[in-house]
Motif scaffolding. Sequence first.
Motif, PDB file in Angstrom:
ATOM      1  N   ASP A 165       4.843  -2.338  16.443  1.00  0.00           N
ATOM      2  CA  ASP A 165       4.689  -3.042  17.711  1.00  0.00           C
ATOM      3  C   ASP A 165       3.302  -3.674  17.770  1.00  0.00           C
ATOM      4  O   ASP A 165       2.284  -2.994  17.600  1.00  0.00           O
ATOM      5  N   LEU A 166       3.244  -4.981  18.014  1.00  0.00           N
ATOM      6  CA  LEU A 166       1.973  -5.698  17.924  1.00  0.00           C
ATOM      7  C   LEU A 166       1.041  -5.384  19.088  1.00  0.00           C
ATOM      8  O   LEU A 166      -0.185  -5.513  18.947  1.00  0.00           O
ATOM      9  N   ILE A 167       1.573  -4.992  20.253  1.00  0.00           N
ATOM     10  CA  ILE A 167       0.691  -4.567  21.344  1.00  0.00           C
ATOM     11  C   ILE A 167      -0.024  -3.276  20.950  1.00  0.00           C
ATOM     12  O   ILE A 167      -1.250  -3.146  21.106  1.00  0.00           O
ATOM     13  N   TRP A 168       0.725  -2.318  20.423  1.00  0.00           N
ATOM     14  CA  TRP A 168       0.113  -1.070  19.957  1.00  0.00           C
ATOM     15  C   TRP A 168      -0.879  -1.348  18.832  1.00  0.00           C
ATOM     16  O   TRP A 168      -1.977  -0.775  18.806  1.00  0.00           O
ATOM     17  N   PHE A 169      -0.515  -2.234  17.920  1.00  0.00           N
ATOM     18  CA  PHE A 169      -1.411  -2.581  16.820  1.00  0.00           C
ATOM     19  C   PHE A 169      -2.693  -3.222  17.348  1.00  0.00           C
ATOM     20  O   PHE A 169      -3.792  -2.931  16.872  1.00  0.00           O
ATOM     21  N   GLY A 170      -2.564  -4.088  18.363  1.00  0.00           N
ATOM     22  CA  GLY A 170      -3.739  -4.738  18.931  1.00  0.00           C
ATOM     23  C   GLY A 170      -4.661  -3.756  19.630  1.00  0.00           C
ATOM     24  O   GLY A 170      -5.894  -3.829  19.494  1.00  0.00           O
ATOM     25  N   VAL A 171      -4.092  -2.807  20.387  1.00  0.00           N
ATOM     26  CA  VAL A 171      -4.924  -1.808  21.056  1.00  0.00           C
ATOM     27  C   VAL A 171      -5.618  -0.925  20.016  1.00  0.00           C
ATOM     28  O   VAL A 171      -6.803  -0.574  20.165  1.00  0.00           O
ATOM     29  N   LEU A 172      -4.909  -0.572  18.956  1.00  0.00           N
ATOM     30  CA  LEU A 172      -5.505   0.227  17.883  1.00  0.00           C
ATOM     31  C   LEU A 172      -6.692  -0.502  17.261  1.00  0.00           C
ATOM     32  O   LEU A 172      -7.760   0.092  17.040  1.00  0.00           O
ATOM     33  N   LEU A 173      -6.531  -1.799  16.993  1.00  0.00           N
ATOM     34  CA  LEU A 173      -7.646  -2.574  16.449  1.00  0.00           C
ATOM     35  C   LEU A 173      -8.779  -2.693  17.460  1.00  0.00           C
ATOM     36  O   LEU A 173      -9.960  -2.696  17.087  1.00  0.00           O
ATOM     37  N   GLY A 174      -8.438  -2.796  18.758  1.00  0.00           N
ATOM     38  CA  GLY A 174      -9.475  -2.869  19.775  1.00  0.00           C
ATOM     39  C   GLY A 174     -10.332  -1.618  19.816  1.00  0.00           C
ATOM     40  O   GLY A 174     -11.562  -1.691  19.943  1.00  0.00           O
ATOM     41  N   VAL A 175      -9.696  -0.450  19.702  1.00  0.00           N
ATOM     42  CA  VAL A 175     -10.455   0.811  19.651  1.00  0.00           C
ATOM     43  C   VAL A 175     -11.342   0.835  18.418  1.00  0.00           C
ATOM     44  O   VAL A 175     -12.506   1.259  18.473  1.00  0.00           O
ATOM     45  N   ASN A 176     -10.812   0.372  17.296  1.00  0.00           N
ATOM     46  CA  ASN A 176     -11.584   0.349  16.053  1.00  0.00           C
ATOM     47  C   ASN A 176     -12.767  -0.610  16.162  1.00  0.00           C
ATOM     48  O   ASN A 176     -13.879  -0.307  15.722  1.00  0.00           O
ATOM     49  N   MET A 177     -12.524  -1.773  16.761  1.00  0.00           N
ATOM     50  CA  MET A 177     -13.592  -2.775  16.861  1.00  0.00           C
ATOM     51  C   MET A 177     -14.735  -2.331  17.768  1.00  0.00           C
ATOM     52  O   MET A 177     -15.818  -2.911  17.726  1.00  0.00           O
ATOM     53  N   LEU A 223       0.838  -1.188   0.000  1.00  0.00           N
ATOM     54  CA  LEU A 223       0.000   0.000   0.000  1.00  0.00           C
ATOM     55  C   LEU A 223       0.880   1.248   0.000  1.00  0.00           C
ATOM     56  O   LEU A 223       1.932   1.279   0.640  1.00  0.00           O
ATOM     57  N   PRO A 224       0.469   2.294  -0.708  1.00  0.00           N
ATOM     58  CA  PRO A 224       1.280   3.527  -0.719  1.00  0.00           C
ATOM     59  C   PRO A 224       1.288   4.172   0.668  1.00  0.00           C
ATOM     60  O   PRO A 224       0.314   4.091   1.409  1.00  0.00           O
ATOM     61  N   GLY A 225       2.407   4.784   0.999  1.00  0.00           N
ATOM     62  CA  GLY A 225       2.510   5.474   2.276  1.00  0.00           C
ATOM     63  C   GLY A 225       3.249   4.718   3.349  1.00  0.00           C
ATOM     64  O   GLY A 225       3.376   5.198   4.470  1.00  0.00           O
ATOM     65  N   GLY A 226       3.700   3.497   3.030  1.00  0.00           N
ATOM     66  CA  GLY A 226       4.468   2.736   4.004  1.00  0.00           C
ATOM     67  C   GLY A 226       3.646   2.366   5.218  1.00  0.00           C
ATOM     68  O   GLY A 226       2.492   1.923   5.102  1.00  0.00           O
ATOM     69  N   GLU A 227       4.219   2.574   6.398  1.00  0.00           N
ATOM     70  CA  GLU A 227       3.547   2.187   7.637  1.00  0.00           C
ATOM     71  C   GLU A 227       2.256   2.978   7.849  1.00  0.00           C
ATOM     72  O   GLU A 227       1.228   2.420   8.238  1.00  0.00           O
ATOM     73  N   THR A 228       2.285   4.275   7.554  1.00  0.00           N
ATOM     74  CA  THR A 228       1.086   5.100   7.732  1.00  0.00           C
ATOM     75  C   THR A 228      -0.019   4.669   6.783  1.00  0.00           C
ATOM     76  O   THR A 228      -1.189   4.553   7.176  1.00  0.00           O
ATOM     77  N   GLY A 229       0.331   4.405   5.518  1.00  0.00           N
ATOM     78  CA  GLY A 229      -0.670   3.926   4.566  1.00  0.00           C
ATOM     79  C   GLY A 229      -1.241   2.587   4.973  1.00  0.00           C
ATOM     80  O   GLY A 229      -2.457   2.338   4.815  1.00  0.00           O
ATOM     81  N   PHE A 230      -0.392   1.710   5.506  1.00  0.00           N
ATOM     82  CA  PHE A 230      -0.861   0.408   5.988  1.00  0.00           C
ATOM     83  C   PHE A 230      -1.871   0.586   7.124  1.00  0.00           C
ATOM     84  O   PHE A 230      -2.941  -0.037   7.127  1.00  0.00           O
ATOM     85  N   LEU A 231      -1.552   1.453   8.087  1.00  0.00           N
ATOM     86  CA  LEU A 231      -2.443   1.649   9.230  1.00  0.00           C
ATOM     87  C   LEU A 231      -3.773   2.250   8.791  1.00  0.00           C
ATOM     88  O   LEU A 231      -4.842   1.833   9.267  1.00  0.00           O
ATOM     89  N   ILE A 232      -3.734   3.214   7.881  1.00  0.00           N
ATOM     90  CA  ILE A 232      -4.978   3.819   7.406  1.00  0.00           C
ATOM     91  C   ILE A 232      -5.819   2.796   6.657  1.00  0.00           C
ATOM     92  O   ILE A 232      -7.035   2.663   6.894  1.00  0.00           O
ATOM     93  N   GLY A 233      -5.185   2.029   5.752  1.00  0.00           N
ATOM     94  CA  GLY A 233      -5.925   1.025   4.991  1.00  0.00           C
ATOM     95  C   GLY A 233      -6.523  -0.051   5.875  1.00  0.00           C
ATOM     96  O   GLY A 233      -7.691  -0.455   5.701  1.00  0.00           O
ATOM     97  N   VAL A 293       0.095   4.007  24.333  1.00  0.00           N
ATOM     98  CA  VAL A 293       0.107   2.547  24.439  1.00  0.00           C
ATOM     99  C   VAL A 293       1.494   2.038  24.792  1.00  0.00           C
ATOM    100  O   VAL A 293       1.646   1.123  25.619  1.00  0.00           O
ATOM    101  N   MET A 294       2.520   2.631  24.210  1.00  0.00           N
ATOM    102  CA  MET A 294       3.882   2.117  24.366  1.00  0.00           C
ATOM    103  C   MET A 294       4.414   2.255  25.778  1.00  0.00           C
ATOM    104  O   MET A 294       5.469   1.696  26.097  1.00  0.00           O
ATOM    105  N   ARG A 295       3.712   2.967  26.652  1.00  0.00           N
ATOM    106  CA  ARG A 295       4.143   3.072  28.033  1.00  0.00           C
ATOM    107  C   ARG A 295       4.140   1.708  28.727  1.00  0.00           C
ATOM    108  O   ARG A 295       4.698   1.573  29.820  1.00  0.00           O
ATOM    109  N   TYR A 296       3.496   0.708  28.123  1.00  0.00           N
ATOM    110  CA  TYR A 296       3.478  -0.613  28.744  1.00  0.00           C
ATOM    111  C   TYR A 296       4.893  -1.183  28.868  1.00  0.00           C
ATOM    112  O   TYR A 296       5.135  -2.060  29.715  1.00  0.00           O
ATOM    113  N   LYS A 297       5.830  -0.678  28.057  1.00  0.00           N
ATOM    114  CA  LYS A 297       7.204  -1.162  28.123  1.00  0.00           C
ATOM    115  C   LYS A 297       7.981  -0.573  29.301  1.00  0.00           C
ATOM    116  O   LYS A 297       9.076  -1.043  29.604  1.00  0.00           O
TER     117      LYS A 297
END
Length: 596
Positions: A439-451, A394-404, A518-522
């Motif tokens: 980071d998969l923890i951050w990715f999981g929390v992001l998906l949780g908010v979306n869900m 997807l165009p935009g790299g990591e940001t484009g991936f997250l938006i898509g 989210v990353m404060r969990y570390k």
Amino acid sequence: MIEFIAQNMAPIMFASLIIFLLIGYPVAFSLAANGLLFFFIGVLVSPYSGGSINLAWPLLHALPDNFYGTRVMSNDTLLAIPFFTFMGIVLERSGMAEDLLDTIGQLFGPIRGGLAYAVIFVGALLAATTGVVAASVIAMGLISLPIMLRYGYDRRVASGVIAASGTLAQIIPPSLVLIVLADQLGRSVGDMYAGALIPGIVLTGIYMLYILIMSIVRPNSMPALPLEARTLGCGVLSLIVALLATGAISYGAYRYLAPTQGDNADILGFAVGVIVIYVAAIVDQRLRINMMSKLAQQVVIVLIPPLALIFLVLGTIFLGIATPTEGGAMGSVGALIMAAAKGRLSLDVVKQALASTTRLSSFVLFILIGARVFSLTFYGVNGHIWVEHLLTSLPGGETGFLIGVNILVFLLAFFLDFFELAFIIVPLLAPAADKLGIDLIWFGVLLGVNMQTSFMHPPFGFALFYLRSVAARVPYLDRITGKQIAPVSTGQIYWGAVPFVCIQVIMIGLTIAFPQMVMRYKGAGVEPSTIDLKLPDMPSLSPLGTPPANNGAAPANGGAPAAPGTPDLSQPPSFGDAPAKPAAPAPDLSQPPKFN
């Protein structure tokens, strides 16, 4: 044609699954049937695939191991789901939500939108104790919606705030969806809980900010409670004094415990302060000393037990004392104790809680089994590679991936609930996110908010269905005022949810923009340049097989000679004085050898 099907099996299989789900087949059976059907097709067309299909009949032998292995039946992580479900249902039956809503409603009653603030605050507390959306929405719909309608709240505002507050159980630990996401992402549930805590609190604050803005823009949509409805009277000053006393006691206990308890002294000191003020409120109420106001007594007595339960569950998990499964077990016991203390614990309550827990656990288990069948075939046709290439390009790299990805999950949430999204979509997204360095923890929390939005928007917003089931459908007479109250329409419930869906979308953007929430969990990072390694002084040793560095000379600078016990590593080791052996006689080489 066969070659085209064989070389594009992965997208065809994924599209077929979406069609099955849109038609209305149960998710678990759609997953399993789709997986078995395309396994049969894949084996037949694999010779035409050019090596892109890796399926054979013996591969089906892997299914029993998938079912009974650590992914399904022996998965310790998923064991936390029935514990938290049981805890939430018992608490809902114990009347805790009713006491909280009545008390907090009285506390916030004198200000505009006070009941809405109370619903949001209690929704966050219920989320932190139950973790079950249905229990929160139904309890608040039964208790607070009639009160809000009685005192003139706009129906869309009232229904929207109740539905949205119930969905906080989706993101505030101990959320069931966070357990499932942690399992599917292969990460720790404790880390997922720690990462989701701040976004959950921030989302609660944004809900309250919306109510504040609405109370200014449309003051008539959320009036304050009339004076005759404030049965607990005034007494906010007394409550503030009680809170200050709690803080002083907690600080004193912290200073006393700090030398012996170390990092845990702050938590233990706070616990001491809370226990002291709770006991003081109970004694004040029972003996009628009237040291506190009636409002302060009720707030302290009602709030402390759920806060103690939150600490029992989440505090022990965050401190590393208990695993999430153990925390859920302790929470279940705590819920039973709270229900018994209120006189609400009975055999029927336990039976209902066990039946609901069994239904939900079976639902999750069957979806997971179907997902294992689907993934066996999908991976066999290299579907994971297809998804990974599709998303990483997807165009935009990591940001484009997250938006898509977030747009995809938001759209799928119109038709699928969070369990289905977690078991179907997340395993396909995780490898691509990991490859991009997310980071998969951050990715999981992001998906949780979306869900969360899957509970709030039509046509399958389950929070809206739960509220619709308890909201009045026909006009009724209010038992307090005797006035006829108009019903709440389905359209009003749906339109009331729209602003809160927009707030959840804003929260997705905030989580992407400020990942440190989210990353404060570390924990605090360590700067490598500040690390100072010191080694103890050791005698210098010459390399093995070389003579000593001073070659037997006297030590330089007038130093003392080497200790007599210092070994000389230039010589082979000596193991003590062995007895001398007699010298062998020299052989006489002028004579032939003798062999006798």
